[in-house]
Design a protein around this motif. Sequence first.
Motif, mmCIF file in Angstrom:
data_model
loop_
_atom_site.group_PDB
_atom_site.id
_atom_site.type_symbol
_atom_site.label_atom_id
_atom_site.label_comp_id
_atom_site.label_asym_id
_atom_site.label_seq_id
_atom_site.Cartn_x
_atom_site.Cartn_y
_atom_site.Cartn_z
ATOM 1 N N ASP A 84 52.483 22.794 60.843
ATOM 2 C CA ASP A 84 53.141 24.090 61.133
ATOM 3 C C ASP A 84 54.643 23.892 61.310
ATOM 4 N N TYR A 85 55.149 22.749 60.837
ATOM 5 C CA TYR A 85 56.579 22.453 60.971
ATOM 6 C C TYR A 85 57.190 22.329 59.575
ATOM 7 N N ASP A 86 58.509 22.337 59.493
ATOM 8 C CA ASP A 86 59.221 22.357 58.204
ATOM 9 C C ASP A 86 58.754 21.211 57.306
ATOM 10 N N ALA A 87 58.751 21.488 56.014
ATOM 11 C CA ALA A 87 58.396 20.472 55.018
ATOM 12 C C ALA A 87 59.641 19.698 54.603
ATOM 13 N N LEU A 88 59.581 18.365 54.778
ATOM 14 C CA LEU A 88 60.667 17.497 54.323
ATOM 15 C C LEU A 88 60.054 16.314 53.578
ATOM 16 N N PRO A 89 60.687 15.824 52.521
ATOM 17 C CA PRO A 89 60.160 14.676 51.775
ATOM 18 C C PRO A 89 60.325 13.383 52.556
ATOM 19 N N LYS A 90 59.546 12.371 52.157
ATOM 20 C CA LYS A 90 59.654 11.104 52.911
ATOM 21 C C LYS A 90 59.962 9.916 52.007
ATOM 22 N N MET A 91 60.043 10.119 50.706
ATOM 23 C CA MET A 91 60.485 9.037 49.826
ATOM 24 C C MET A 91 60.985 9.663 48.526
ATOM 25 N N TRP A 92 61.539 8.801 47.632
ATOM 26 C CA TRP A 92 62.041 9.332 46.372
ATOM 27 C C TRP A 92 61.498 8.543 45.195
ATOM 28 N N GLN A 93 61.428 9.185 44.068
ATOM 29 C CA GLN A 93 61.054 8.478 42.831
ATOM 30 C C GLN A 93 62.328 7.752 42.391
ATOM 31 N N ILE A 94 62.494 6.538 42.944
ATOM 32 C CA ILE A 94 63.743 5.792 42.721
ATOM 33 C C ILE A 94 63.634 4.934 41.442
ATOM 34 N N ARG A 95 64.681 4.247 41.100
ATOM 35 C CA ARG A 95 64.733 3.487 39.830
ATOM 36 C C ARG A 95 63.449 2.699 39.605
ATOM 37 N N ARG A 96 62.920 2.751 38.349
ATOM 38 C CA ARG A 96 61.772 1.977 37.882
ATOM 39 C C ARG A 96 60.456 2.374 38.549
ATOM 40 N N LEU A 97 60.466 3.482 39.357
ATOM 41 C CA LEU A 97 59.167 4.053 39.727
ATOM 42 C C LEU A 97 58.826 5.085 38.659
ATOM 43 N N ARG A 98 57.544 5.382 38.482
ATOM 44 C CA ARG A 98 57.136 6.272 37.405
ATOM 45 C C ARG A 98 57.675 7.691 37.639
ATOM 46 N N GLU A 99 58.127 8.354 36.563
ATOM 47 C CA GLU A 99 58.591 9.727 36.714
ATOM 48 C C GLU A 99 57.401 10.685 36.566
ATOM 49 N N ALA A 100 56.313 10.322 37.178
ATOM 50 C CA ALA A 100 55.125 11.197 37.097
ATOM 51 C C ALA A 100 55.268 12.306 38.131
ATOM 52 N N ILE A 101 54.750 13.499 37.787
ATOM 53 C CA ILE A 101 54.770 14.592 38.779
ATOM 54 C C ILE A 101 53.455 14.529 39.558
ATOM 55 N N PRO A 102 53.498 14.185 40.841
ATOM 56 C CA PRO A 102 52.262 14.091 41.638
ATOM 57 C C PRO A 102 51.550 15.443 41.711
ATOM 58 N N ASP A 103 50.257 15.386 41.918
ATOM 59 C CA ASP A 103 49.480 16.629 42.083
ATOM 60 C C ASP A 103 49.635 17.189 43.493
ATOM 61 N N HIS A 104 49.753 16.257 44.438
ATOM 62 C CA HIS A 104 49.709 16.669 45.844
ATOM 63 C C HIS A 104 51.066 17.225 46.287
ATOM 64 N N VAL A 105 51.039 18.185 47.201
ATOM 65 C CA VAL A 105 52.289 18.840 47.632
ATOM 66 C C VAL A 105 53.263 17.830 48.234
ATOM 67 N N GLU A 106 52.743 16.831 48.919
ATOM 68 C CA GLU A 106 53.641 15.849 49.565
ATOM 69 C C GLU A 106 54.415 15.077 48.492
ATOM 70 N N GLY A 107 53.685 14.727 47.399
ATOM 71 C CA GLY A 107 54.350 14.005 46.311
ATOM 72 C C GLY A 107 55.312 14.903 45.559
ATOM 73 N N GLN A 108 54.909 16.166 45.344
ATOM 74 C CA GLN A 108 55.798 17.094 44.630
ATOM 75 C C GLN A 108 57.049 17.381 45.445
ATOM 76 N N LEU A 109 56.899 17.420 46.759
ATOM 77 C CA LEU A 109 58.053 17.625 47.636
ATOM 78 C C LEU A 109 59.076 16.505 47.393
ATOM 79 N N CYS A 110 58.584 15.292 47.213
ATOM 80 C CA CYS A 110 59.475 14.157 46.939
ATOM 81 C C CYS A 110 60.064 14.262 45.540
ATOM 82 N N TYR A 111 59.223 14.661 44.581
ATOM 83 C CA TYR A 111 59.666 14.724 43.182
ATOM 84 C C TYR A 111 60.751 15.786 42.975
ATOM 85 N N TYR A 112 60.623 16.910 43.696
ATOM 86 C CA TYR A 112 61.529 18.044 43.464
ATOM 87 C C TYR A 112 62.682 18.125 44.468
#
Length: 343
Positions: A84-112
């Motif tokens: 029930d608190y604000d959504a903030l990302p916790k990591m980034w798709q940094i160099r040489r990590l896959r540029e895949a778009i995660p299905d889960h909201v937590e992953g998409q939050l990081c991707y976008y």
Amino acid sequence: MLTVYSDAHRLQHGQSELIDGTLKPCFETPSRADMVLAAVRERELGDIIHPRRHGLDPILRVHDADYARFLETAWQRWSDMGRDYDALPKMWQIRRLREAIPDHVEGQLCYYSMDCGTPITAGTWAAATAAADTALTGADRLIGGERAVFALTRPPGHHAAFDYCGGYCFLNNAAIAAQALRDRGMRKVAVLDVDYHHGNGTQDIFYRRADVLFLSIHGDPRTEYPFFLGFADEKGEGEGLGYNFNFPLSAGSCVSTWFVALDCALDQIARFGAEALVVSLGVDTYRGDPISRFQLDSPDFVTLGARLAGLKLPTLFCLEGGYAVGPIGTNVVNVLAGFEARG
Ligand SMILES: NCCCNCCCCCC(O)(O)C(F)(F)F
Ligand SMILES: [Zn+2]
């Protein structure tokens, strides 16, 4: 000068942002818009109107549809996890990590997301689309013959790119308005970003285009946010080569240096033959700004407005940053009054 304003901005009220390595209360608060609106009224700048709804189409003219869908659904999916608190990302798709778009909201939050300072809340989508409508309504009025309009936009927009949010921005109000002016027949539009921070999002959106000229005067990214864009050698790509101008200035630069950069930018806009001007108006260039490091004082914003009027172009001002909340209204309306006085 006409002002477009929506109370819906207050639906974006993030609690915390990660800044300088620690969670702090958000600097981008509803009180910023309240103070600007109060100054618009107090200084009798002109009529104040509410925005007309424009729907998703004008937003999708500059933003990725999957990104827009993420913004629209993120909060519901986040709160469905019991958060029930604000959504903030916790990591980034940094160099040489896959540029895949995660299905889960937590992953998409990081991707976008570009950073960890742009909380998504229950009201983010409503507030961001209302800000886009505010800018679009301003563009409508410019097409209708108004010489200048002030879109009191909050949340701000210039860090929002084709497919990512950041820097307190979700939808790029100025870019959406510039595209609408193009769609309504303006052949050449210039976007001038005078916020302290580089408008990476607006640059991203128009970088490969010759019909929209983007220019930004900002704190040098070698030391200032957003760090990874805004260098002077970024001049556009493909057809857009030569239609992007960055004027990075060292933190602490004096006012006269800032105005030299402004005059260079205005000269480029005149050479381009713009038919309309969109100004990303951030006033965090103010000497008292808590998170920025330029030296403009309140009277300098009057000079800024007068210089902009010298272009004699239909002009849409879109509010961006400015975090010295006490003087923000004076500083913003000084630009607008300075513009009007130049006539
Ligand atoms: N040590 C300073 C860290 C800065 N962290 C984020 C700065 C975001 C600036 C946002 C803005 O002012 O450019 C906008 F106009 F978009 F609101
Ligand atoms: Zn800024």
